[in-house]
Scaffold this motif. Structure first.
Motif, PDB file in Angstrom:
ATOM      1  N   PRO A 143       0.834  -1.209   0.000  1.00  0.00           N
ATOM      2  CA  PRO A 143       0.000   0.000   0.000  1.00  0.00           C
ATOM      3  C   PRO A 143       0.865   1.253   0.000  1.00  0.00           C
ATOM      4  O   PRO A 143       1.974   1.265   0.539  1.00  0.00           O
ATOM      5  N   SER A 144       0.358   2.300  -0.629  1.00  0.00           N
ATOM      6  CA  SER A 144       1.036   3.600  -0.726  1.00  0.00           C
ATOM      7  C   SER A 144       2.272   3.553  -1.605  1.00  0.00           C
ATOM      8  O   SER A 144       3.226   4.308  -1.388  1.00  0.00           O
ATOM      9  N   HIS A 145       2.268   2.658  -2.599  1.00  0.00           N
ATOM     10  CA  HIS A 145       3.382   2.557  -3.546  1.00  0.00           C
ATOM     11  C   HIS A 145       2.839   2.473  -4.966  1.00  0.00           C
ATOM     12  O   HIS A 145       1.657   2.233  -5.179  1.00  0.00           O
ATOM     13  N   LEU A 146       3.749   2.642  -5.912  1.00  0.00           N
ATOM     14  CA  LEU A 146       3.423   2.406  -7.311  1.00  0.00           C
ATOM     15  C   LEU A 146       4.597   1.735  -7.992  1.00  0.00           C
ATOM     16  O   LEU A 146       5.711   1.723  -7.468  1.00  0.00           O
ATOM     17  N   PHE A 147       4.334   1.171  -9.158  1.00  0.00           N
ATOM     18  CA  PHE A 147       5.350   0.426  -9.896  1.00  0.00           C
ATOM     19  C   PHE A 147       5.137   0.663 -11.382  1.00  0.00           C
ATOM     20  O   PHE A 147       4.017   0.583 -11.868  1.00  0.00           O
ATOM     21  N   VAL A 148       6.235   0.952 -12.091  1.00  0.00           N
ATOM     22  CA  VAL A 148       6.203   1.075 -13.542  1.00  0.00           C
ATOM     23  C   VAL A 148       7.152   0.038 -14.102  1.00  0.00           C
ATOM     24  O   VAL A 148       8.318  -0.018 -13.703  1.00  0.00           O
ATOM     25  N   GLY A 149       6.657  -0.784 -15.017  1.00  0.00           N
ATOM     26  CA  GLY A 149       7.471  -1.875 -15.544  1.00  0.00           C
ATOM     27  C   GLY A 149       7.754  -1.751 -17.022  1.00  0.00           C
ATOM     28  O   GLY A 149       6.854  -1.881 -17.844  1.00  0.00           O
ATOM     29  N   SER A 150       8.988  -1.470 -17.359  1.00  0.00           N
ATOM     30  CA  SER A 150       9.382  -1.494 -18.763  1.00  0.00           C
ATOM     31  C   SER A 150       9.999  -2.858 -19.098  1.00  0.00           C
ATOM     32  O   SER A 150      10.268  -3.150 -20.244  1.00  0.00           O
ATOM     33  N   GLN A 151      10.206  -3.686 -18.064  1.00  0.00           N
ATOM     34  CA  GLN A 151      10.633  -5.066 -18.253  1.00  0.00           C
ATOM     35  C   GLN A 151       9.495  -5.965 -17.798  1.00  0.00           C
ATOM     36  O   GLN A 151       8.663  -5.558 -16.984  1.00  0.00           O
ATOM     37  N   HIS A 152       9.459  -7.180 -18.295  1.00  0.00           N
ATOM     38  CA  HIS A 152       8.365  -8.098 -18.012  1.00  0.00           C
ATOM     39  C   HIS A 152       8.329  -8.441 -16.515  1.00  0.00           C
ATOM     40  O   HIS A 152       9.209  -9.121 -16.017  1.00  0.00           O
ATOM     41  N   THR A 153       7.290  -7.959 -15.844  1.00  0.00           N
ATOM     42  CA  THR A 153       7.142  -8.165 -14.408  1.00  0.00           C
ATOM     43  C   THR A 153       5.701  -8.512 -14.082  1.00  0.00           C
ATOM     44  O   THR A 153       4.776  -7.922 -14.641  1.00  0.00           O
ATOM     45  N   GLU A 154       5.525  -9.465 -13.173  1.00  0.00           N
ATOM     46  CA  GLU A 154       4.203  -9.738 -12.623  1.00  0.00           C
ATOM     47  C   GLU A 154       4.145  -9.074 -11.251  1.00  0.00           C
ATOM     48  O   GLU A 154       4.916  -9.423 -10.359  1.00  0.00           O
ATOM     49  N   VAL A 155       3.240  -8.120 -11.120  1.00  0.00           N
ATOM     50  CA  VAL A 155       3.100  -7.348  -9.890  1.00  0.00           C
ATOM     51  C   VAL A 155       1.863  -7.851  -9.150  1.00  0.00           C
ATOM     52  O   VAL A 155       0.764  -7.874  -9.706  1.00  0.00           O
ATOM     53  N   THR A 156       2.069  -8.254  -7.906  1.00  0.00           N
ATOM     54  CA  THR A 156       0.975  -8.777  -7.074  1.00  0.00           C
ATOM     55  C   THR A 156       0.664  -7.787  -5.964  1.00  0.00           C
ATOM     56  O   THR A 156       1.579  -7.193  -5.379  1.00  0.00           O
ATOM     57  N   THR A 157      -0.622  -7.624  -5.674  1.00  0.00           N
ATOM     58  CA  THR A 157      -1.026  -6.833  -4.525  1.00  0.00           C
ATOM     59  C   THR A 157      -2.362  -7.354  -4.013  1.00  0.00           C
ATOM     60  O   THR A 157      -3.072  -8.058  -4.727  1.00  0.00           O
ATOM     61  N   VAL A 158      -2.664  -7.021  -2.767  1.00  0.00           N
ATOM     62  CA  VAL A 158      -3.911  -7.446  -2.140  1.00  0.00           C
ATOM     63  C   VAL A 158      -4.660  -6.186  -1.706  1.00  0.00           C
ATOM     64  O   VAL A 158      -4.090  -5.310  -1.067  1.00  0.00           O
ATOM     65  N   LEU A 159      -5.941  -6.126  -2.065  1.00  0.00           N
ATOM     66  CA  LEU A 159      -6.746  -4.925  -1.865  1.00  0.00           C
ATOM     67  C   LEU A 159      -7.971  -5.202  -1.010  1.00  0.00           C
ATOM     68  O   LEU A 159      -8.637  -6.220  -1.194  1.00  0.00           O
ATOM     69  N   GLY A 160      -8.247  -4.290  -0.116  1.00  0.00           N
ATOM     70  CA  GLY A 160      -9.513  -4.283   0.612  1.00  0.00           C
ATOM     71  C   GLY A 160     -10.269  -3.059   0.122  1.00  0.00           C
ATOM     72  O   GLY A 160     -10.759  -3.023  -0.992  1.00  0.00           O
ATOM     73  N   SER A 161     -10.312  -2.020   0.964  1.00  0.00           N
ATOM     74  CA  SER A 161     -10.938  -0.764   0.529  1.00  0.00           C
ATOM     75  C   SER A 161     -10.007   0.031  -0.376  1.00  0.00           C
ATOM     76  O   SER A 161     -10.438   0.975  -1.044  1.00  0.00           O
ATOM     77  N   CYS A 162      -8.746  -0.366  -0.415  1.00  0.00           N
ATOM     78  CA  CYS A 162      -7.767   0.291  -1.287  1.00  0.00           C
ATOM     79  C   CYS A 162      -8.111   0.033  -2.753  1.00  0.00           C
ATOM     80  O   CYS A 162      -8.853  -0.880  -3.086  1.00  0.00           O
ATOM     81  N   ILE A 163      -7.534   0.846  -3.612  1.00  0.00           N
ATOM     82  CA  ILE A 163      -7.710   0.718  -5.065  1.00  0.00           C
ATOM     83  C   ILE A 163      -6.352   0.562  -5.716  1.00  0.00           C
ATOM     84  O   ILE A 163      -5.369   1.178  -5.295  1.00  0.00           O
ATOM     85  N   SER A 164      -6.316  -0.254  -6.765  1.00  0.00           N
ATOM     86  CA  SER A 164      -5.175  -0.294  -7.680  1.00  0.00           C
ATOM     87  C   SER A 164      -5.668   0.093  -9.064  1.00  0.00           C
ATOM     88  O   SER A 164      -6.652  -0.471  -9.555  1.00  0.00           O
ATOM     89  N   VAL A 165      -4.993   1.067  -9.640  1.00  0.00           N
ATOM     90  CA  VAL A 165      -5.217   1.432 -11.030  1.00  0.00           C
ATOM     91  C   VAL A 165      -4.069   0.815 -11.812  1.00  0.00           C
ATOM     92  O   VAL A 165      -2.896   1.039 -11.489  1.00  0.00           O
ATOM     93  N   CYS A 166      -4.408   0.011 -12.813  1.00  0.00           N
ATOM     94  CA  CYS A 166      -3.414  -0.598 -13.697  1.00  0.00           C
ATOM     95  C   CYS A 166      -3.472   0.133 -15.033  1.00  0.00           C
ATOM     96  O   CYS A 166      -4.530   0.166 -15.671  1.00  0.00           O
ATOM     97  N   LEU A 167      -2.372   0.736 -15.441  1.00  0.00           N
ATOM     98  CA  LEU A 167      -2.307   1.399 -16.736  1.00  0.00           C
ATOM     99  C   LEU A 167      -1.429   0.575 -17.665  1.00  0.00           C
ATOM    100  O   LEU A 167      -0.428   0.008 -17.235  1.00  0.00           O
ATOM    101  N   TYR A 168      -1.804   0.547 -18.941  1.00  0.00           N
ATOM    102  CA  TYR A 168      -1.044  -0.228 -19.917  1.00  0.00           C
ATOM    103  C   TYR A 168      -1.031   0.511 -21.241  1.00  0.00           C
ATOM    104  O   TYR A 168      -2.081   0.898 -21.763  1.00  0.00           O
ATOM    105  N   ASP A 169       0.173   0.714 -21.774  1.00  0.00           N
ATOM    106  CA  ASP A 169       0.333   1.324 -23.095  1.00  0.00           C
ATOM    107  C   ASP A 169       0.328   0.204 -24.125  1.00  0.00           C
ATOM    108  O   ASP A 169       1.246  -0.627 -24.145  1.00  0.00           O
ATOM    109  N   THR A 170      -0.703   0.169 -24.964  1.00  0.00           N
ATOM    110  CA  THR A 170      -0.891  -0.918 -25.922  1.00  0.00           C
ATOM    111  C   THR A 170       0.133  -0.906 -27.050  1.00  0.00           C
ATOM    112  O   THR A 170       0.289  -1.913 -27.730  1.00  0.00           O
TER     113      THR A 170
END
Length: 158
Positions: A14-41
């Motif tokens: 929580p309270s972090h972000l991650f930008v991946g220009s290399q192939h990465t699987e990012v895991t997180t667990v959410l309750g009332s928190c939100i994750s926004v996933c952005l992807y450049d197609t």
């Protein structure tokens, strides 16, 4: 000879972000928190945040703990990696209202994420928000695919 690309893994707190220009699987667990996933197609770059509260109140540090700060910063990081807004899609997860009280933090977190994405013209192509149970997500930064499963149990009220 076949080349197999190595996939890195990262746990997003929580309270972090991650930008991946290399192939990465990012895991997180959410309750009332939100994750926004952005992807450049086009550039095949993904970014994800995990925020806890909807708005920074102007006091203390303007951190990515707050949805308005976290979502704006996520978009800026994508642009810093030479992504173009018209090529970015969004997926939004979390925002459960696990505790019964009037603040409805989960709903408010989801609203701020959607409002900021709309303001920037970023299309939301998938979402799973609200409800009463948490979610675990795994975001693949190379493909933009998000795997999600519910965690916890729904208590039945008498």
């Amino acid at each position: 000879m076949t080349t197999v690309s190595k996939i890195s893994t990262h746990f997003l707190y929580p309270s972090h972000l991650f930008v991946g220009s290399q192939h990465t699987e990012v895991t997180t667990v959410l309750g009332s928190c939100i994750s926004v996933c952005l992807y450049d197609t086009v550039r095949k770059i993904g970014a994800i945040n995990h925020f806890m509260l909807p708005f920074w109140n102007g006091q203390g540090l303007a951190s990515v703990k707050y949805g308005n700060i976290a979502t704006e910063k996520l978009i800026k990081e994508m642009l810093r990696h030479n992504c173009r807004v018209e090529n970015i899609i969004a997926k939004v997860f979390g925002g459960a209202n696990q505790v019964e009280f009037t603040a409805r933090i989960g709903d408010r977190n989801a609203e701020v994420a959607h409002d900021i994405l709309k303001e920037h013209g970023i299309r939301v192509v998938a979402k799973s928000v609200g409800g009463k149970v948490g979610r675990k997500i795994i975001f693949d930064t190379e493909s933009g695919v998000v795997k999600m499963r519910y965690v916890g149990s729904q208590k039945k009220t008498p």
